[in-house]
Design a protein around this motif. Structure first.
Motif: not given
Length: 283
Positions: A148-176
């Motif tokens: 929670x609140x750590x999906x992205x590294x706010x300093x780099x803009x990249x997904x946080x290491x170990x987070x399921x950020x891109x997987x979540x994005x794919x699932x939600x965008x497919x759902x949309x």
């Protein structure tokens, strides 16, 4: 509309959808799953100290109270409702059972382990029922809630290491892309949370517009799009929606009174209104 529901050791106002699970013969399985997730959220996040205490109608909300309630909701679904359940609902029962294995207080690390196992259980349900909007939402939530609140590294803009950020994005965008997805508050809500810490929060603006007035008496759904409004400088829109949120919240307080979690949490909407007005140069 919220309804007062009582389970052993707990008295709580929850949505009518969740309350149905305690006394009806239809949609009970999803209601029980909702009750379990709802109650647990009132006392725990993976980064919280496990003695979190919030006063709610005279009860101290902590794991000692909510774990038995969540466990009971799951056990009722397993013992009394499984026979009526559809295949997807049976899958949801099995998945939520993994998350709430005991009514005893355990360490935060063990609860996080259970949440991670729940994520993998939901992955299997999603694989089989990926066109069900509730499944899409719950699966994405199971991934996002691990960091929670750590999906992205706010300093780099990249997904946080170990987070399921891109997987979540794919699932939600497919759902949309699914039918009626833009009428599903949970799906829209999560996509805003996914996007707000990303380098491109504007990608969720159109989704936010669908959520903004979707549930007129739910203050939080009016408020959520303003997480993006302030990021793109649309302060007038943020002011307007947070005004609608606070008005909806006043309806809730008129029914439920001030001594509950949401009546306290609604201050976030007032804070967001003040923040937007400040940036817009308004009094």
């Amino acid at each position: 509309m919220s309804v007062k529901v009582t389970v052993p050791g707990v008295s709580v106002s929850i949505s009518k959808f969740h309350a149905i699970a305690f006394g009806c013969k239809w949609q009970c399985v999803r209601g029980r799953v909702g009750v379990a997730n709802f109650l647990m959220r009132k006392s725990f996040s993976p980064t919280a100290i496990h003695t979190v205490e919030l006063v709610n109608s005279g009860w101290y909300w902590n794991l000692a109270v909510t774990l038995p309630a969540t466990y009971q909701a799951v056990q009722t679904a397993k013992s009394s409702l499984a026979a009526f359940a559809t295949p997807v609902e049976q899958g949801l029962i099995n998945a939520i059972s993994v998350r709430f294995l005991t009514k005893q207080v355990v360490s935060v690390s063990e609860l996080v382990t259970h949440s991670r196992e729940y994520k993998y259980a939901m992955e299997g349900i999603y694989r089989d029922f990926g066109d069900d909007l509730d499944v899409v939402t719950l699966y994405a939530d199971s991934m996002m809630s691990l960091t929670p609140w750590r999906l992205y590294d706010v300093a780099t803009g990249q997904p946080t290491k170990g987070a399921f950020t891109l997987e979540s994005k794919d699932v939600l965008e497919r759902g949309l892309q699914l039918e009626d997805s833009l009428k599903h508050p949970g799906l829209l809500h999560l996509y805003i949370h996914l996007s707000e810490m990303s380098p491109n929060p504007e990608r969720a603006l159109s989704v936010a517009e669908h959520l903004r007035d979707l549930v007129p008496d739910a203050g939080h759904t009016h408020h959520m799009p303003t997480h993006l409004d302030v990021l793109v400088g649309d302060y007038r829109r943020a002011i307007s929606s947070n005004i609608h949120a606070t008005l909806a919240d006043e309806k809730y307080v008129a029914v439920e009174g001030p001594n509950n979690l949401y009546s306290l949490y609604r201050l976030h909407n007032y804070h967001s209104l003040i923040y937007a007005a400040m940036h817009a140069g308004k009094k």
